[in-house]
Design a protein around this motif. Structure first.
Motif, short mmCIF file in Angstrom:
data_model
loop_
_atom_site.label_atom_id
_atom_site.label_comp_id
_atom_site.label_asym_id
_atom_site.label_seq_id
_atom_site.Cartn_x
_atom_site.Cartn_y
_atom_site.Cartn_z
N ILE A 39 54.67 15.02 56.34
CA ILE A 39 53.99 14.65 55.10
C ILE A 39 54.24 15.63 53.96
O ILE A 39 54.10 15.26 52.78
N THR B 106 56.03 14.90 50.26
CA THR B 106 56.20 13.45 50.11
C THR B 106 55.56 12.99 48.80
O THR B 106 54.81 13.72 48.15
N GLU C 254 53.28 10.66 46.07
CA GLU C 254 51.86 10.29 46.01
C GLU C 254 51.63 8.96 46.74
O GLU C 254 52.50 8.09 46.78
N TRP D 144 50.01 23.03 49.56
CA TRP D 144 50.67 21.92 48.87
C TRP D 144 49.68 20.78 48.76
O TRP D 144 48.95 20.47 49.72
N LYS E 135 48.73 17.08 48.62
CA LYS E 135 49.16 15.70 48.89
C LYS E 135 48.60 14.76 47.83
O LYS E 135 49.26 13.80 47.42
N SER E 136 47.40 15.04 47.40
CA SER E 136 46.78 14.24 46.35
C SER E 136 45.90 15.15 45.50
O SER E 136 45.29 16.09 46.03
#
Length: 404
Positions: free
Chosen positions: A24, A27, A29, A60, A62-63
């Motif tokens: 993941i 990657t 959004e 990091w 992810k969202s």
């Protein structure tokens, strides 16, 4: 545990491997995750919310909602402290008064962080992957209802991560099933071709027996009959093994039998039509191997048959060598045949690849044999290599593990 001690802990390597298994990091959004960060921001009434995943050097996102950055160094990360905490939620109402964060550049900057709340994202194996956080530039206090809601949303994040990993595993299993089916098809195709050798022996023996019986019965007929019976038994054994492995390919690596190697080699050679001008030198040592006999039989039949077919010498010579150590069996099949150019040493193991040359009987190869040999050896967790040059013969070397 302190943050420094946590990231130096021997279990950190396992945590990073667990994080990697979700595939993941870095990657794009995804709407499902973005909706959860927006929901957390709305419930907690904070301008910033994000899903932070932490590897060995950074956090990091992810969202995220309310921040432009995609990642920050671990040294600046509030979430790095969250994943090292023993608490199910870390709340910092005024970071400027917390000694852990007072010198953090993200606090000292204009519109810097003041309020922080983070929940560790813990997977089903107990590894902390990162955290689910809300942030404000002003002091804030979360109500019990907001705290509980934040924990529920964090659990939804973990559930989505687990669904993602399960999907990856299903894709991998699906591909393995496809590869397995293709392997079975190639294996059966090669084995069916190899069965022609004992079948030919049966036919020839029967024809000789019929011709002799028509003239006069004598004791030599018993020898012909024995050859017929033995060839038939070998054929039945081979077919039984093929059927078993076609139904359950896993048996190839799990179903092993002790076998006397020299006796086994002689049995294999007896299924091949050896021209009168060929000599086969067997190993001197006689060892007992615990191995998948049907697979080794197919491997050796193919290598020996190729050594005979692609030989242009007046006197063909094949030498089989064997040794073993504590972990592996090592095999060599050397011939004095036409040889293979170096640029084709990798390609010959590819499915349907042929050298576009004819054999002793002016027939071209199918490109199936060596590809299936490599797949058989790979299925047994072994490796195969080739050493060859045009006009100087060929040596195939392969090894198989004694234990998995």
């Amino acid at each position: 545990m302190s943050m420094l001690a946590f990231f130096n802990d021997q279990n950190e390597e396992a945590r990073l491997e667990a994080l990697k298994s979700y595939d993941i990091l870095d990657t794009a959004e995804e709407k499902d995750f973005d909706e959860l960060t927006a929901l957390a921001s709305a419930i907690c009434q904070t301008p910033i919310a994000f899903i932070s995943l932490i590897d060995d050097r950074r956090q990091w996102f992810k969202s995220s909602k309310g921040i432009a950055e995609k990642e920050t160094p671990i040294e600046q990360s509030f979430c790095a402290h969250t994943i090292t905490s023993d608490n199910d939620i870390v709340i910092v109402e005024d970071a400027s008064k917390d000694e852990r964060f007072a010198a953090n550049s993200m606090i000292q900057a204009e519109n810097g962080i003041t309020f922080y709340a983070g929940i560790p994202l813990i997977n089903k194996d107990g590894f902390v992957l990162g955290s689910f956080c809300v942030i404000d530039q002003n002091k804030r206090h979360l109500t019990e209802e907001q705290t509980n809601a934040l924990k529920i949303i964090a659990k939804q994040v973990v559930d989505k991560l687990e669904l993602r990993r399960s999907a990856i595993e299903l894709v991998k299993i699906h591909q393995e099933l496809i590869d397995s089916n293709l392997f079975i098809q190639r294996f059966v195709s090669m084995a069916a071709h190899d069965i022609k050798n004992p079948m030919s022996s049966i036919l020839l023996t029967a024809q000789l027996l019929k011709a002799r019986l028509e003239k006069l019965q004598d004791k030599s007929c018993e020898d012909l009959i024995d050859r017929n019976i033995n060839a038939t038994k070998r054929l039945i054994t081979m077919l039984d093994g093929m059927l078993a492995y076609s139904k359950s390919p896993g048996l190839l690596s799990t179903q092993k039998h002790p076998v006397n190697f020299l006796a086994f080699l002689k049995d294999v050679i007896s299924t091949i039509n050896i021209p009168d001008n060929f000599s086969i030198i067997l190993p001197i040592e006689n060892e007992t191997l615990n191995i998948s006999t049907i697979a080794l039989q197919q491997i050796l039949i193919n290598l020996l048959t190729n050594a005979i077919r692609y030989n242009d010498k007046d006197r063909g010579l094949i030498q089989i060598r064997f040794r073993q150590d504590a972990r592996h069996y090592f095999f060599e099949v050397e011939d004095n045949g036409v040889g293979i150019a170096k640029e084709y040493h990798e390609q010959i193991f590819s499915s349907n690849f042929t050298l576009h040359i004819t054999d002793r009987e002016n027939k071209k190869g199918t490109g199936i044999g060596l590809a299936t040999v490599k797949e058989l050896i790979r299925a047994l967790k072994g490796t195969i290599t080739v050493q060859s040059a045009i006009g100087n013969g060929t040596i195939f070397r392969f090894n198989l593990p004694i234990t998995d």
